[in-house]
Design a protein around this motif. Structure first.
Motif: not given
Length: 358
Positions: A21, A115, A130
Motif C-alpha cells: 500500500n 496493494k 479500491p
C-alpha cells in the motif's frame, strides 16, 4: 538481492523494494533478455495485488514470478498494456518475498505498486471499491462457509469516463477457480446497481471478488454482501418479509409430501427503486428449481404466484430475489391442498388468496 533459481547477478538489470500500500516504483528493463527483481515483506494470510502502470514492452507483455521467503515459486502471471493487474494467491507465510519481472527476449519499462485487498464482511458495512487506474482491476476478499447462501450487490456504480459497456464482477473460490459466470453492471441499470446470488457456497475459505471496469475507464461504487433472510412457511399463514440490504434475498422453507400440490403467493410487494421485477422460485429438497416466476413489469408489479406438484417428500425452499439490488417488502403465503382420492370421500376446498387456483 539474491537472484533466484539459475539466474546470476549478470541477468539482473534493475532492483527495488516495495511497501504494501505504499508508493509505486519505476522499473526499467533496458537490456533484452534481462530481468528485474523487486522484494516486499508479507504476512501469512495477506491478499496482495501487483498493480502496473505506464507499461511499455517491446514484446507486448511483462511476466512475473513470485518466490516465497524460502525461494520456492508460489505464483506467476503476466500483464500487458490493457490488463495491468496481477492478483497474487494468499500468502502462506510471513517473510520477504521476491518478484522476478521479465519482458522475455525484449525490453520493458513501467511502474509497479503492491496493494492489499480489503475485506468485505457478510452482513457488515458496504465496502468501497479500491481506487485503481485505467486498465487495472480491483480485488476484494470475503470469508465464506460451505453451504452458505449469499447475495452480492454493487451499488452507486460510477465510471470515469462514462462508458456504455459494463463493469464486470468476477467471484473466485478459495482454490482460485471461477465460482460462476461474471455479471455486468451498467450505468443504465436502475440505481445504478447490480447484484448476483452466491448460492450454496462449495467450500469454506476466503473468496475473491475482482472488479473489472470497461477498457480505459475506472469504476467506483460499493460492494454489499448479505446472507439470505430465512424462516419457515406455515400452511395458510402470511409471513411479512423486509429485505433491507442491497442484493439480499429471502429464503423460506416448508415440509412437503410427494404428490402434494403447493402454491406460494408473493403479495403486497413494494420495492426501492419502485416497480423492480422480483423473482419467486420454488426449489426441491436438493436445491434444484421446481418452478419459478416473477412479478409483473411496471405499475402492476405487486406480486406473483408459483405452484407445483411436489415430486418427493422433504424440505422445500422458496426464494425471493429482487433485481438490481433493490430492497423490498412483501408477504409470503403457502397454501397446500389435500389429496382427492378416486371413489373416496369428498374433499371440501376453500381458497383464502385471491387468484390462487386449486
Amino acid at each position: 538481492f539474491v537472484p533466484p533459481g539459475t539466474l546470476t547477478a549478470a541477468d539482473v538489470v534493475a532492483t527495488g523494494r516495495l511497501a504494501v500500500n505504499g508508493a509505486s516504483l519505476p522499473i526499467n528493463i533496458a537490456m533484452a533478455g534481462k530481468v528485474a527483481l523487486v522484494v516486499f515483506d508479507g504476512a501469512a494470510g495477506d491478499w496482495l495485488s501487483l498493480q502496473f502502470s505506464g507499461v511499455t514492452a517491446s514484446s507486448g507483455t511483462v511476466s512475473l514470478v513470485l518466490y516465497d521467503p524460502r525461494g520456492a515459486v508460489v505464483d506467476s502471471a503476466s500483464v500487458n498494456a490493457t490488463a495491468l493487474s496481477g492478483h497474487l494467491r494468499e500468502l502462506a507465510m510471513a517473510g520477504t518475498y521476491t518478484v522476478m519481472l521479465s519482458a522475455g527476449t525484449g525490453t520493458a519499462s513501467f511502474s509497479l505498486a503492491i496493494k492489499s485487498a480489503p475485506t468485505l464482511a457478510v452482513n457488515g458495512a458496504a465496502q468501497a471499491i479500491p481506487a485503481v487506474l485505467p486498465y487495472q482491476s480491483a480485488r476484494i476478499r470475503f470469508a465464506g462457509t460451505s453451504g452458505q447462501n449469499l447475495g452480492l450487490a454493487m451499488t452507486a456504480i460510477t465510471q470515469a469516463p462514462a462508458s456504455g459497456y459494463a463493469t464486470s464482477l468476477y467471484v473466485y473460490k478459495p482454490d482460485r477457480s471461477l465460482l460462476q459466470q461474471p455479471i455486468g453492471c451498467r450505468l443504465s441499470d436502475p440505481g445504478p446497481a447490480c447484484q448476483t446470488n452466491l448460492s450454496n457456497l462449495p467450500a469454506t475459505g476466503n473468496y475473491g471478488i475482482v472488479v473489472v471496469p470497461p477498457a480505459g475507464s475506472v469504476a467506483g461504487g460499493s460492494l454489499v454482501l448479505s446472507s439470505d433472510l430465512t424462516g419457515t412457511l406455515a400452511n395458510g399463514t402470511a409471513v411479512s418479509v423486509n429485505i433491507a440490504r442491497a442484493g439480499q434475498n429471502a429464503r423460506y422453507t416448508f415440509s412437503g409430501t410427494v404428490g402434494q400440490l403447493v402454491g406460494v403467493q408473493l403479495a403486497q410487494l413494494a420495492t426501492v427503486p419502485a416497480t423492480i421485477v422480483t423473482y419467486l422460485t420454488l426449489r426441491n429438497p436438493d436445491g434444484t428449481v421446481l418452478a419459478t416466476t416473477h412479478s409483473a413489469l411496471g405499475a402492476n408489479n405487486d406480486g406473483a404466484i408459483v405452484s407445483a406438484t411436489l415430486p418427493t417428500t422433504g424440505t422445500y425452499s422458496v426464494s425471493v430475489d429482487p433485481e438490481y439490488a433493490a430492497t423490498a417488502a412483501f408477504s409470503l403465503t403457502r397454501n397446500p391442498v389435500g389429496d382427492l382420492i378416486a371413489d373416496g370421500a369428498s374433499l371440501n376446498v376453500s381458497t383464502t388468496v385471491p387468484g390462487l387456483g386449486r
